[in-house]
Structure formats: structure tokens, C-alpha cells
Design a protein around this motif. Structure first.
Motif, PDB file in Angstrom:
ATOM      1  N   ARG A 263       3.007   8.218  -4.709  1.00 31.03           N
ATOM      2  CA  ARG A 263       2.384   7.525  -5.833  1.00 31.03           C
ATOM      3  C   ARG A 263       3.322   6.394  -6.220  1.00 31.03           C
ATOM      4  NH1 ARG A 263       2.123  11.720 -10.104  1.00 31.03           N
ATOM      5  NH2 ARG A 263       3.741  12.656  -8.838  1.00 31.03           N
TER       6      ARG A 263
ATOM      7  N   SER B   9       0.868  -1.171   0.000  1.00 31.85           N
ATOM      8  CA  SER B   9       0.000   0.000   0.000  1.00 31.85           C
ATOM      9  C   SER B   9       0.907   1.223   0.000  1.00 31.85           C
ATOM     10  CB  SER B   9      -0.887  -0.006   1.251  1.00 31.85           C
ATOM     11  OG  SER B   9      -1.764   1.087   1.247  1.00 31.85           O
ATOM     12  N   PRO B  10       0.724   2.169  -0.922  1.00 31.85           N
ATOM     13  CA  PRO B  10       1.595   3.342  -0.933  1.00 31.85           C
ATOM     14  C   PRO B  10       1.431   4.162   0.350  1.00 31.85           C
ATOM     15  CG  PRO B  10       0.163   3.321  -2.877  1.00 31.85           C
ATOM     16  CD  PRO B  10      -0.284   2.218  -1.976  1.00 31.85           C
ATOM     17  N   ALA B  11       2.516   4.726   0.807  1.00 34.65           N
ATOM     18  CA  ALA B  11       2.458   5.617   1.967  1.00 34.65           C
ATOM     19  C   ALA B  11       1.705   6.898   1.594  1.00 34.65           C
ATOM     20  CB  ALA B  11       3.869   5.946   2.435  1.00 34.65           C
ATOM     21  N   THR B  12       1.256   7.630   2.584  1.00 32.90           N
ATOM     22  CA  THR B  12       0.589   8.906   2.347  1.00 32.90           C
ATOM     23  C   THR B  12       1.525   9.833   1.575  1.00 32.90           C
ATOM     24  OG1 THR B  12      -0.700   8.650   4.376  1.00 32.90           O
ATOM     25  CG2 THR B  12      -0.520  10.875   3.466  1.00 32.90           C
TER      26      THR B  12
ATOM     27  N   GLU C 200       8.419   4.426  -6.768  1.00 32.54           N
ATOM     28  CA  GLU C 200       7.638   5.337  -5.928  1.00 32.54           C
ATOM     29  C   GLU C 200       8.020   6.757  -6.303  1.00 32.54           C
ATOM     30  OE1 GLU C 200       6.512   2.917  -1.914  1.00 32.54           O
ATOM     31  OE2 GLU C 200       8.396   4.050  -1.865  1.00 32.54           O
TER      32      GLU C 200
ATOM     33  N   ASN D 251      -4.471  -0.987  -2.199  1.00 33.86           N
ATOM     34  CA  ASN D 251      -3.747  -2.189  -1.803  1.00 33.86           C
ATOM     35  C   ASN D 251      -3.573  -3.165  -2.951  1.00 33.86           C
ATOM     36  OD1 ASN D 251      -3.520  -2.398   1.375  1.00 33.86           O
ATOM     37  ND2 ASN D 251      -5.451  -1.377   0.886  1.00 33.86           N
TER      38      ASN D 251
ATOM     39  N   THR E 102       7.609  10.691  -5.044  1.00 28.62           N
ATOM     40  CA  THR E 102       7.252  11.559  -3.938  1.00 28.62           C
ATOM     41  C   THR E 102       7.469  13.015  -4.339  1.00 28.62           C
ATOM     42  OG1 THR E 102       9.491  11.406  -3.034  1.00 28.62           O
ATOM     43  CG2 THR E 102       7.863   9.863  -2.189  1.00 28.62           C
TER      44      THR E 102
ATOM     45  N   GLN F 171      -3.288   6.299  -4.173  1.00 29.26           N
ATOM     46  CA  GLN F 171      -3.972   6.562  -2.909  1.00 29.26           C
ATOM     47  C   GLN F 171      -3.405   5.663  -1.805  1.00 29.26           C
ATOM     48  OE1 GLN F 171      -8.246   6.954  -3.150  1.00 29.26           O
ATOM     49  NE2 GLN F 171      -8.129   6.917  -5.389  1.00 29.26           N
ATOM     50  N   SER F 172      -3.177   6.246  -0.648  1.00 26.39           N
ATOM     51  CA  SER F 172      -2.617   5.471   0.468  1.00 26.39           C
ATOM     52  C   SER F 172      -3.599   4.425   0.981  1.00 26.39           C
ATOM     53  CB  SER F 172      -2.196   6.396   1.604  1.00 26.39           C
ATOM     54  OG  SER F 172      -3.312   7.107   2.105  1.00 26.39           O
ATOM     55  N   THR F 173      -4.849   4.517   0.577  1.00 23.61           N
ATOM     56  CA  THR F 173      -5.836   3.511   0.974  1.00 23.61           C
ATOM     57  C   THR F 173      -5.862   2.326   0.005  1.00 23.61           C
ATOM     58  OG1 THR F 173      -7.556   4.717  -0.220  1.00 23.61           O
ATOM     59  CG2 THR F 173      -7.334   5.157   2.154  1.00 23.61           C
TER      60      THR F 173
END
Length: 108
Positions: free
Chosen positions: A28, A22-25, A105, A89, A107, A85-87
Motif C-alpha cells: 500500500r 504503481s504499487p507492487a503487489t 510504502e 497508477n 508492507t 491496489q497493484s493495478t
């Protein structure tokens, strides 16, 4: 902005669909390669799910559903699965299979 290519996740599967990435807050991600390795001497059934904004692991998010990976075999799949989205999965189910996700990733 930083763009870092790397191994995003690695896990051993179980009999239950479980999130492996799951990506961190604020991050992307792009999943570029999925590698599955059957470490057993038996054929194993697996499922792989991608839910960009949640934890639904069923037919609506299945990328592979009840697929069979032969004994002691490896499967590589080139992909382009953006996750923003960090939500979101990537989830996996496959007892005796190791999953590795490689990608990037991004940032701010």
C-alpha cells in the motif's frame, strides 16, 4: 508491518500520459508530495492522473488537467493519495517536465 518513507518515482514527462508509479503487489502506498519541475525556457502544459485501480487517464481520473507550469518553474503539491491496489497508477503527461513522487510504502 513496515512503513518506509521514500521517493516513490521520478520521471521525465512526454507528450503522452504514461504511468510513473504503481504499487507492487502486497504494497500500500501514500503519495505525500508531488513535485513538478519545468526544465525548459517555455511554459509547458501538463496533466496528472490518479487511477487507484486501473489505467484510465482522462477527465474521470484527472487531478490536474491541462495546467500550465511556467518556464524554469517548480510546483510542489502536498497530497494524501492512498493507493492500495497493484493495478492502480499515477500517470503524467508534460513534455519537458520532470515529476517526482515522495511518500510512503506500507508492507506486511
Amino acid at each position: 508491518m513496515a512503513f518506509v518513507e521514500k521517493q516513490l518515482a521520478q520521471a521525465e514527462g512526454t507528450g503522452t500520459a504514461t504511468s510513473v508509479y504503481s504499487p507492487a503487489t502486497g504494497v500500500r502506498a501514500i503519495i505525500k508530495v508531488v513535485t513538478l519541475c519545468n526544465t525548459t525556457s517555455n511554459d509547458v502544459t501538463f496533466s496528472l492522473y490518479r487511477d487507484d485501480d486501473g489505467t484510465t487517464y482522462d477527465d474521470s481520473t484527472a487531478q490536474f488537467k491541462d495546467a500550465v507550469l511556467g518556464a524554469n518553474k517548480t510546483f510542489d503539491k502536498d497530497t494524501f493519495w492512498p493507493m492500495s491496489q497493484s493495478t492502480g497508477n499515477i500517470a503524467f503527461k508534460g513534455d519537458g517536465i520532470t515529476i517526482t513522487l515522495d511518500g510512503a510504502e506500507i508492507t506486511n
